[in-house]
Scaffold this active site. Structure first.
Site, PDB file in Angstrom:
ATOM      1  CB  ILE A   1      -0.880   0.043   1.267  1.00 53.11           C
ATOM      2  CG1 ILE A   1      -1.634  -1.271   1.440  1.00 53.11           C
ATOM      3  CG2 ILE A   1      -1.838   1.203   1.219  1.00 53.11           C
ATOM      4  CD1 ILE A   1      -2.131  -1.482   2.852  1.00 53.11           C
ATOM      5  CB  CYS A   2       1.446   4.056  -2.176  1.00 48.62           C
ATOM      6  SG  CYS A   2       2.151   2.921  -3.287  1.00 48.62           S
ATOM      7  CG  LEU A   3      -2.029   5.729   3.743  1.00 49.36           C
ATOM      8  CD1 LEU A   3      -2.863   6.651   2.875  1.00 49.36           C
ATOM      9  CD2 LEU A   3      -2.936   4.895   4.613  1.00 49.36           C
TER      10      LEU A   3
END
Ligand SMILES: [Zn+2]
Ligand SMILES: [Zn+2]
Ligand SMILES: [Zn+2]
Ligand SMILES: [Zn+2]
Ligand SMILES: [Zn+2]
Ligand SMILES: [Zn+2]
Ligand SMILES: [Zn+2]
Lengths: 528, 139
Positions: B77-79
């Protein structure tokens, strides 16, 4: 979905939901969450820290309890202390380090506002930043230390923190803590950290350090013999060292002198003691079970006591009573009965719920029916609808058929229950036929609407089909025109290029790897 | 003890302090995520909560990886919330789950990030060590 409480938006809302585990939303000041309620249960579970079980989800945050420096200090502190002056007990008992307040067992429910947002424990040496956010001193230091880019920001709102330094002596970031906060924290009731060793003390958190340092019988102190290096609970600490093995006079087992009393009091297999009640000589190991059940002098009550017998007597005298007591004789039967009754009650509750559901369904069906044929009938309440046909058929024999319009009260009471049942039966039959009619009407109506709807859909589909066909023809025409033109252009050259697609694909695959794209929650936060 | 969790978030497994499994559902009627449950794996380091946990979606028979322009098909996840810069120790498992829930709810693009295929094929780094590129903050 219920928008007001939708958790998908909740994170960035200012009115955070209750519950001890929600965090204060970032970017919003003064939004400490509402209530604490269940926290007490969480913190008062001693296992949480003893066996390192995961803390209450979803915050495995009490980790600080296991990793915090002060805790390490407490467990690693070497118990070798220089022998102080004989009169200075305080100095010699300085073994217990500062108590890590986050490992304590809290008895009072702790308000969410008193909980550190980092370690999720009641605040310990609270520190307030200029932005008004409050953390434990240690938690804040650890959090700021971990920030790499040189800039120190508030963990809650990311406001710059000025004046922080790794050296505790040079720190200037703290603002004053309201006294009411420290008071509330100090007044939380906790158990003594030596509770597992047997201390029953529980009182205000502000006094726990004093209790452990000065009064707790179970605080481990350095042995009075400086060379020994062992520890001894305060209550056993005398003038001399007790850390040597000795033989129990009775069983010849080798026991630490410190543990000898405990051994003789409850463990020694050879030692017996006179029961304080019956005087019988009982092995110390069995004394507790003897007192609770076997001792003839222990006061017990008749087996019939739950059903009304108030007889109480020493164990020994109970037998003769049980033989004559009618209630005791009935007791097994009564308890079986009780059990049966309980299961039946449970079942009945279940049935009651079922009936409620069915009744609800029935009344909603009824109301549906009455509204659907409101056009043909004057609106009636369900009760009237029920009694109306019943009364009509009650005044049978044709003679009183005119009374169908007469008020219900004028009808004579029913002669017999059979008749009454018959009327009821009739009325129900009428009711059912009415329901049947209504259903048929509804059915017809829905069928009609469905038919109409599908007809329309069919027509539309036909239209769309025609349109698509038209477009296909147009496309075909365009394509063939284009192909013709191409053929004419490339005339002498060999065939059209077919390899374009494949080459393009290969080029795509060998293109440099695109860097992944990251989402910024900052952005979405502003949006929300 | 699970009663405190907000709707759509359930604790699946928390046997130890290293790894937790959570299930999340999107609550509104977003057609991309309708009737699906996604499984999240949290891996905690010794310095949690000072350091961020490693959070990834896990694929199982009944739990797909949600479609999102910031979620790779291998579950990474790119958060920014989850990387070294964006993390704050005041976050916790619940708040991370809720952030992801809201990230899915707000999404309208049924697609993977740019370069998903090659990233998934080539990446051998752990999620926290991937240097993500923050050029697209519009989604
Ligand atoms: Zn703290
Ligand atoms: Zn702040
Ligand atoms: Zn104590
Ligand atoms: Zn000693
Ligand atoms: Zn003995
Ligand atoms: Zn006795
Ligand atoms: Zn009796």
């Amino acid at each position: 979905m219920s928008a007001p409480n939708s958790p998908t938006l909740g994170l960035f809302r200012s009115d955070a939901r209750p519950g001890p585990l929600t965090i204060p939303p970032p970017n919003l000041e003064g939004t400490a969450t509402a209530t604490a309620t269940a926290t007490a249960a969480t913190w008062s579970d001693p296992r949480q820290f003893v066996v390192g079980a995961p803390p209450n989800p979803p915050s495995p945050l009490a980790l600080r309890a296991l990793t915090s420096p002060s805790n390490r200090r407490a467990t690693l502190a070497a118990p070798t202390l220089p022998l102080g002056h004989a009169d200075s007990i305080r100095k010699r008992s300085s073994l217990p380090a500062d108590i890590d307040l986050s490992t304590l067992d809290y008895i009072t429910a702790c308000d969410e506002n008193l909980i550190c947002p980092i370690c999720r424990c009641p605040l310990d040496k609270p520190v307030r930043l200029a932005c008004d956010h409050i953390f434990c001193d240690e938690c804040l230091n650890r959090a700021l230390e971990a920030q790499r880019n040189g800039e120190r920001n508030c963990p809650s709102c990311r406001t710059r923190v000025h004046g922080w330094s790794e050296d505790a002596g040079k720190q200037k970031h703290k603002t004053s803590i309201p006294r009411i906060l420290t008071q509330m924290l100090d007044e939380l009731v906790v158990r003594c950290p030596n509770g597992k060793a047997g201390c029953k003390w529980q009182d205000k958190r502000g006094e726990v350090q004093d209790h452990v340092d000065r009064y707790c019988d179970y605080t481990l102190l350095a042995c009075p013999e400086s060379e020994c290096g062992e520890v001894v609970p305060r209550k056993h600490r005398g003038k001399s060292c007790l850390h040597f093995h000795t033989k129990c006079e009775d069983c010849e087992q080798s026991v630490l002198r410190l543990d000898l009393e405990a051994h003789q009091e409850s463990e020694c297999p050879k030692r017996a003691k006179d029961c304080s009640k019956c005087g019988a000589n009982i092995p110390v190991r069995e004394l507790i079970s003897h007192l609770s059940s076997k001792c003839p002098e222990t006061i017990v009550s008749c087996p019939g006591s739950p059903y009304g017998c108030s007889f109480q007597s020493p164990h020994a005298d109970l037998k003769p009573h049980t033989k004559t007591c009618p209630i005791a004789a009935m007791a097994p039967f009564l308890s079986a009965q009780q059990a049966r009754q309980d299961t039946q009650e449970a079942q009945q509750k279940l049935l009651q719920r079922k009936v409620d559901v069915l009744e609800g369904g029935f009344s909603s069906i009824q109301s549906l029916l009455y509204t659907s044929d409101a056009g043909t009938r004057t609106p009636t309440t369900p009760l009237e609808a029920m009694s109306d046909p019943m009364l009509r058929s009650g005044s049978n024999n044709g003679a009183a058929s005119a009374s169908s319009t007469a008020p219900a009260t004028e009808n004579p009471p029913f002669d017999s229950s059979t008749e009454h049942l018959l009327f009821l039966h009739d009325s129900l039959r009428n009711e059912i036929s009415r329901v049947e009619n209504a259903l048929a009407v509804l059915d017809a109506r829905t069928t009609m609407t469905l038919l109409n709807e599908s007809l329309r859909a069919k027509e539309e589909m036909a239209h769309t089909n025609a349109a698509i066909n038209g477009m296909r023809m147009q496309l075909h025409w365009l394509m063939s025109a284009r192909l013709q033109a191409q053929r004419e252009q490339s005339g002498p050259r060999a065939g059209p290029s077919v390899g374009g697609g494949g080459a393009g694909g290969a080029a795509g695959a060998s293109a440099p790897m695109l860097r992944p794209v990251r989402r910024s929650s900052e952005e979405s936060r502003q949006k929300l | 003890m699970h009663a405190h969790l907000p709707p759509g978030i359930t604790l699946v497994q928390a046997d130890n302090l290293d790894t937790w499994l959570m299930d999340i559902r999107v609550l509104d009627d977003n057609p991309i995520y309708r009737n699906q449950t996604y499984r999240l794996k949290f891996v905690f380091s010794g310095s949690y909560p000072i350091e961020a946990p490693e959070v990834t979606f896990v694929k199982t028979e009944s739990h797909p990886i949600p479609m999102h322009p910031h979620i790779y098909s291998n579950g990474i996840i790119c958060l920014d919330l989850l990387d070294r810069q964006g993390w704050s120790p005041v976050h916790n498992v619940e708040s991370v789950c809720m952030s992801l829930q809201s990230m899915l709810t707000g999404n309208t693009k049924n697609e993977r990030p740019e370069g998903d295929e090659s990233f998934v094929r080539n990446n051998r780094l752990r999620p926290r060590d991937v240097s993500f590129y923050f050029h697209d903050n519009t989604v």
